[in-house]
Write a protein that holds these residues in place. Structure first.
Motif, PDB file in Angstrom:
ATOM      1  N   ILE A 172      15.168  87.676  39.957  1.00  0.00           N
ATOM      2  CA  ILE A 172      16.587  87.332  40.020  1.00  0.00           C
ATOM      3  C   ILE A 172      16.764  85.836  39.818  1.00  0.00           C
ATOM      4  CG2 ILE A 172      17.128  89.292  41.512  1.00  0.00           C
ATOM      5  CD1 ILE A 172      17.243  87.388  43.862  1.00  0.00           C
ATOM      6  N   ASN A 173      17.957  85.418  39.440  1.00  0.00           N
ATOM      7  CA  ASN A 173      18.199  84.012  39.120  1.00  0.00           C
ATOM      8  C   ASN A 173      18.218  83.148  40.377  1.00  0.00           C
ATOM      9  OD1 ASN A 173      21.198  83.689  40.029  1.00  0.00           O
ATOM     10  ND2 ASN A 173      21.215  85.552  38.755  1.00  0.00           N
ATOM     11  N   ASP A 174      18.091  81.837  40.185  1.00  0.00           N
ATOM     12  CA  ASP A 174      17.978  80.916  41.318  1.00  0.00           C
ATOM     13  C   ASP A 174      19.240  80.874  42.165  1.00  0.00           C
ATOM     14  OD1 ASP A 174      15.415  80.286  40.630  1.00  0.00           O
ATOM     15  OD2 ASP A 174      15.888  78.342  39.718  1.00  0.00           O
ATOM     16  N   THR A 175      20.400  80.949  41.539  1.00  0.00           N
ATOM     17  CA  THR A 175      21.654  80.937  42.302  1.00  0.00           C
ATOM     18  C   THR A 175      21.708  82.124  43.256  1.00  0.00           C
ATOM     19  OG1 THR A 175      22.800  79.860  40.455  1.00  0.00           O
ATOM     20  CG2 THR A 175      24.165  80.893  42.149  1.00  0.00           C
ATOM     21  N   ALA A 176      21.295  83.283  42.771  1.00  0.00           N
ATOM     22  CA  ALA A 176      21.270  84.478  43.615  1.00  0.00           C
ATOM     23  C   ALA A 176      20.294  84.300  44.782  1.00  0.00           C
ATOM     24  CB  ALA A 176      20.881  85.693  42.786  1.00  0.00           C
ATOM     25  N   LYS A 177      19.182  83.636  44.520  1.00  0.00           N
ATOM     26  CA  LYS A 177      18.210  83.406  45.608  1.00  0.00           C
ATOM     27  C   LYS A 177      18.829  82.592  46.730  1.00  0.00           C
ATOM     28  CE  LYS A 177      13.842  83.628  42.981  1.00  0.00           C
ATOM     29  NZ  LYS A 177      14.301  83.748  41.588  1.00  0.00           N
TER      30      LYS A 177
END
Length: 485
Positions: free
Chosen positions: A452-457
């Motif tokens: 998953i993308n960094d923003t979602a993390k």
């Protein structure tokens, strides 16, 4: 607000946390895996950072108020979670980005068990041990440990304890003094950990795996030293030991204290507790449904395997541990969704489990029953009782408030994930897995969260904190009333 006193305490806690870095460094030395340097360097960095926060404020020892305790708890988890990412960023294996290192650290400390790492079997022993240790420290709450130690340094503990201990009623203490209460909690916790490690070792695990998995089992964390999790061992004995200790750890620790307080096991304290009885009923019903569905679809070749898989997965997911012995996402879709929803209930209050806690679900059901009765008899007065004890309306209102806040945080986090481009099923299950401190989800996060993308993390890191601090402890900091003098 006693900001300088708060800074002093956070500095002391950071210095205390730095000592834990020596344990994985020792493991690296024993196994000669060359992964000890990041932990030694982190030890000095955190010790120096804690000293810089403590030294200028060392003489500020003012009495803490309740809101000071809330701020310390939130600061502690954010500061320690951030500090825990340092050795992961410094390590060459695994090669993690800043976002991934923070995600792994917060996942461990909040006992979520969601991982971004693939290839655990090839990692150095020091890294594997560190991940398990993070979960063990976060399981009971390292602040409770600090509460048992810091009174010696002149720091009051009740404010911290009230903000940290899970559950709707936070005034109950097992012993008259808060420091003694914290020590009792840790004695019980340590005893369960040692017992679990011995049981795993006798069942065939290596000493390293037994200790590591006992850390995450008693903490109801879910991290493993192998990619296949508990399924790596392919052992019915290991599966049953895991189930037993997950159930024990998901119980209110004050029940364990009461049961063993008189130098012997007294089961009546468990059987008389309404939350414990409700917890057992939920576990039994959940297992029966899973077993019946797996049998009906003939997922496994034998009834024995169906029995053990149904028991293990239902207990593991519902207690928010998140261990796996099989890819349960490949079961009939009804079952993964059912198990995911069961994690919203979680363990008992005062346990190391996540979720909303059984006592809150019990109170919500009792409140719903009362409202149905009022429809039939509008003028009748009904009180809500747990066991033989009538609860104040304030407690019931607090539970409803918690449920509303929990739902609101869930929806906001899920919408935020969808806004980053994640599809709906993955977004729903990822937020459920992190807010409930569960670990595995469905869709893209069924195996790991690395894709998953960094923003979602970062959104999911916030969800982990909300879940671990039971919503209000963190949410109260966003209210203007909290900051008014």
């Amino acid at each position: 607000m006693q900001f300088r006193s708060i800074t002093r305490i956070v500095g002391l806690l950071l210095a205390l946390f730095s000592i834990t870095m020596l344990a994985p460094a020792l493991v690296a030395f024993i196994y000669r895996d060359g992964a000890g340097y990041p932990f030694v360097l982190t030890f000095f960095l955190l010790l120096a950072g804690g000293g810089l926060l403590w030294f200028p404020n060392r003489n500020y020892r003012h009495e803490l108020k309740a809101r000071d305790g809330f701020l310390i708890v939130v600061l502690f988890w954010t500061v320690i979670g951030s500090a825990g990412s340092v050795p992961l960023m410094l390590s060459e294996q695994p090669d993690l980005s800043v976002s991934e290192a923070f995600f792994e650290s917060f996942s461990g400390l909040t006992t979520t068990g969601a991982t971004v790492i693939v290839g655990l079997d090839e990692l150095p022993k020091a890294i594997l041990f560190y991940r398990q240790l993070l979960q063990w420290l976060g399981g009971m709450g390292i602040i409770v440990l600090a509460v048992a130690i810091l009174p010696v340094l002149g720091i009051g503990g009740m404010q911290l304890y009230r903000a940290e201990i899970p559950g709707p009623v936070k005034d109950t203490k097992m012993t008259p003094r808060i420091a003694e209460t914290a020590k009792v909690l840790w004695y019980i916790y340590l005893t369960l950990t040692v017992s679990c490690a011995l049981a795993y070792w006798l069942a065939g695990m290596s000493a390293f795996d037994a200790i590591g998995h006992s850390f995450s089992t008693v903490a109801i964390g879910g991290f493993s030293t192998h990619d296949a999790s508990i399924g790596h061992f392919d052992s019915t004995a290991v599966n049953l030991i895991t189930v037993v200790f997950l159930l024990i750890s998901a119980c209110n620790f004050s029940l364990h204290f009461a049961a063993f307080a008189n130098n012997g096991l007294n089961l009546k304290f468990y059987l008389r507790d309404p939350e414990f009885r409700a917890f057992l009923v939920i576990q039994l019903l959940l297992w029966l449904v899973v077993f019946a569905m797996l049998s009906g679809h003939q997922v496994y070749n034998s009834s024995t395997e169906t029995f053990t898989q149904a028991l293990f997965q239902s207990v593991s997911i519902s207690t928010t541990a998140g261990y796996t012995t099989t890819t349960f996402a490949h079961w009939p879709l009804f079952l993964p969704v059912l198990l995911l929803f069961s994690s919203f209930i979680g363990g008992c209050a005062g346990s190391t489990g996540g979720g909303m806690k059984v006592i809150r679900i019990l109170l919500l059901s009792l409140q719903g029953t009362r409202e149905l009765k009022r429809l039939v008899h509008p003028r009748a007065v009904y009180t809500i009782k747990v066991g033989n004890k009538a609860l104040r309306q304030q407690v019931v209102d607090a539970v409803w408030g918690f449920f509303s806040a929990y739902a609101l945080v869930f929806v906001i986090c899920m919408l935020a994930l969808i806004a980053t481009g994640i599809e709906e099923l993955t977004a729903f299950s990822a937020v459920a897995a992190t807010l409930n401190n569960l670990g595995p989800g469905l869709g893209e996060v069924a195996a790991h969260f690395g894709d998953i993308n960094d923003t979602a993390k970062w959104v999911l890191i916030l969800a982990m904190l909300f879940g671990r601090l039971e919503i209000f402890t963190l949410l109260v900091l966003f209210t203007p009333t909290f900051w008014r003098s």
